[in-house]
Motif scaffolding. Structure first.
Motif, PDB file in Angstrom:
ATOM      1  N   LYS A  61      18.388  45.034  -6.447  1.00 16.85           N
ATOM      2  CA  LYS A  61      19.464  44.109  -6.065  1.00 16.85           C
ATOM      3  C   LYS A  61      20.138  44.523  -4.753  1.00 16.85           C
ATOM      4  N   SER A  62      20.390  45.805  -4.551  1.00 15.82           N
ATOM      5  CA  SER A  62      21.023  46.234  -3.300  1.00 15.82           C
ATOM      6  C   SER A  62      20.075  46.113  -2.120  1.00 15.82           C
ATOM      7  N   ALA A  63      18.798  46.434  -2.317  1.00 19.46           N
ATOM      8  CA  ALA A  63      17.815  46.275  -1.242  1.00 19.46           C
ATOM      9  C   ALA A  63      17.708  44.819  -0.820  1.00 19.46           C
ATOM     10  N   THR A  64      17.824  43.925  -1.785  1.00 20.67           N
ATOM     11  CA  THR A  64      17.815  42.494  -1.474  1.00 20.67           C
ATOM     12  C   THR A  64      19.050  42.113  -0.669  1.00 20.67           C
ATOM     13  N   ALA A  65      20.220  42.564  -1.128  1.00 18.73           N
ATOM     14  CA  ALA A  65      21.468  42.210  -0.450  1.00 18.73           C
ATOM     15  C   ALA A  65      21.516  42.756   0.974  1.00 18.73           C
ATOM     16  N   LEU A  66      21.092  43.993   1.159  1.00 22.51           N
ATOM     17  CA  LEU A  66      21.107  44.603   2.490  1.00 22.51           C
ATOM     18  C   LEU A  66      20.169  43.876   3.455  1.00 22.51           C
ATOM     19  N   SER A  67      19.148  43.222   2.897  1.00 23.00           N
ATOM     20  CA  SER A  67      18.216  42.477   3.742  1.00 23.00           C
ATOM     21  C   SER A  67      18.894  41.305   4.443  1.00 23.00           C
ATOM     22  N   ALA A  68      19.961  40.801   3.851  1.00 18.54           N
ATOM     23  CA  ALA A  68      20.654  39.655   4.447  1.00 18.54           C
ATOM     24  C   ALA A  68      21.262  39.986   5.800  1.00 18.54           C
ATOM     25  N   MET A  69      21.494  41.281   6.048  1.00 17.81           N
ATOM     26  CA  MET A  69      22.037  41.709   7.334  1.00 17.81           C
ATOM     27  C   MET A  69      21.101  42.682   8.046  1.00 17.81           C
ATOM     28  N   ARG A  70      19.872  42.803   7.517  1.00 15.22           N
ATOM     29  CA  ARG A  70      18.882  43.749   8.052  1.00 15.22           C
ATOM     30  C   ARG A  70      19.467  45.158   8.132  1.00 15.22           C
ATOM     31  N   LEU A  71      20.074  45.608   7.033  1.00 10.60           N
ATOM     32  CA  LEU A  71      20.710  46.918   7.013  1.00 10.60           C
ATOM     33  C   LEU A  71      19.881  47.968   6.287  1.00 10.60           C
ATOM     34  N   ASN A  72      18.763  47.582   5.677  1.00  6.84           N
ATOM     35  CA  ASN A  72      17.866  48.596   5.138  1.00  6.84           C
ATOM     36  C   ASN A  72      17.280  49.387   6.309  1.00  6.84           C
ATOM     37  N   PRO A  73      17.282  50.724   6.235  1.00  7.64           N
ATOM     38  CA  PRO A  73      16.800  51.524   7.370  1.00  7.64           C
ATOM     39  C   PRO A  73      15.312  51.297   7.635  1.00  7.64           C
ATOM     40  N   GLU A  74      14.991  50.962   8.890  1.00  3.74           N
ATOM     41  CA  GLU A  74      13.610  50.694   9.297  1.00  3.74           C
ATOM     42  C   GLU A  74      13.137  51.732  10.313  1.00  3.74           C
ATOM     43  N   PRO A  75      12.149  52.621  10.045  1.00  2.06           N
ATOM     44  CA  PRO A  75      11.616  52.912   8.714  1.00  2.06           C
ATOM     45  C   PRO A  75      12.639  53.718   7.901  1.00  2.06           C
ATOM     46  N   PRO A  76      12.375  53.949   6.606  1.00  2.58           N
ATOM     47  CA  PRO A  76      11.148  53.728   5.841  1.00  2.58           C
ATOM     48  C   PRO A  76      10.968  52.297   5.338  1.00  2.58           C
TER      49      PRO A  76
END
Length: 280
Positions: A61-76
């Motif tokens: 759920k948090s990984a999904t929510a963070l995707s809305a602002m592209r806040l998941n660290p890229e990478p990983p």
């Protein structure tokens, strides 16, 4: 494979979606394997609506929510497929410069722990006005005036004094109110609240949730509430999405899902919710 989904999972929101996830897939590359954290998730939220996303830790759920602002660290993190549409524009296709324009201005986020989310070296007022300085042509005096209004709106007593203080000088409840003021000062279209009451005591939790509901109604925002607390969902949300192992297993109107859950996982979550029983 998903368990089962209510017929409401594909229902049209009361108005056009402000934020929409379409078949979102998010992977995280580890040293020896890849974790498929989000596996084809689809749901949407409309203006003036509160959508709760629930599930146990690790459900995605948090990984999904963070995707809305592209806040998941890229990478990983790697966005392996799907789209995230904010007012029809795909966030996953935007360049960093374009992302900076929408973060805080059109979509904002309130995180779990305000002590780690707020900069301990910056005064409260500077952190609340940062969004206005980045996204507008406010003078310093105008930004200060807007920030004081925001601090007052979220129920912070003596906002003039709090404006000049550092986060460590505030209680946990006041720090969370500062986070909410920072998230809302630019009047975004969408607010994502990721477990916004986790680090707070029960009394303050209720105050913060009531505040979010009041502000959502006042400003007509779309709110995505990430939580594992089904009691919070029952009191605050219009619709609910239940996630497990990175997938949506059930979604629909809160009352319908809670009264007649079709997914066995949803039934297990509801059965695990503590209840106060009268002493015989």
């Amino acid at each position: 494979m998903t368990d089962s989904t209510t017929s409401d999972s594909a229902q049209t929101p009361p108005s056009a979606p402000v934020l929409e996830f379409r078949d979102l897939r998010v992977d995280f590359a580890l040293a020896s394997s890849t974790v498929h954290a989000v596996r084809g998730v689809s749901f949407s939220v409309a203006a003036g609506e509160t959508l709760a996303v629930v599930g146990e830790s690790g459900s995605g759920k948090s990984a999904t929510a963070l995707s809305a602002m592209r806040l998941n660290p890229e990478p990983p993190c790697r966005y392996a497929g799907g789209r995230v549409l904010l007012d029809g524009k795909d966030v996953l296709a935007l360049r960093e410069k374009e992302l900076r324009r929408i973060r805080g201005a059109r979509i904002s986020m309130v995180f779990q722990d305000p002590m780690t989310s707020l900069d301990p070296l910056q005064r409260v007022g500077d952190q609340v006005t940062e969004v206005l300085r980045l996204h507008g042509d406010h003078t310093r005096a105008e930004a200060r005036r807007e920030a004081l209004t925001a601090l007052d709106e979220v129920g912070i007593p003596d906002p003039e004094r709090r404006y000049g203080q550092y986060p460590h000088e505030l209680s946990g409840g006041l720090r969370q109110r500062v986070m909410i003021a920072s998230a809302l000062v630019a009047r975004p279209r969408v607010l994502i609240a990721d477990e916004p009451t986790t680090a707070l005591d029960v009394t303050v939790q209720r105050q913060i949730l009531e505040l979010l509901v009041r502000l959502q109604r006042r400003h007509g925002m779309a709110v995505v509430l990430i939580t594992h607390d089904l009691g919070v969902v029952a009191e605050t949300a219009d619709r609910v999405v239940v996630m497990r192992h990175g997938e949506v297993v059930e979604s629909g109107d809160v009352q319908q899902v809670f009264k007649r859950p079709t997914a066995s996982y949803t039934r297990d979550l509801l059965a695990a919710t503590p209840r106060l029983e009268p002493v015989a």
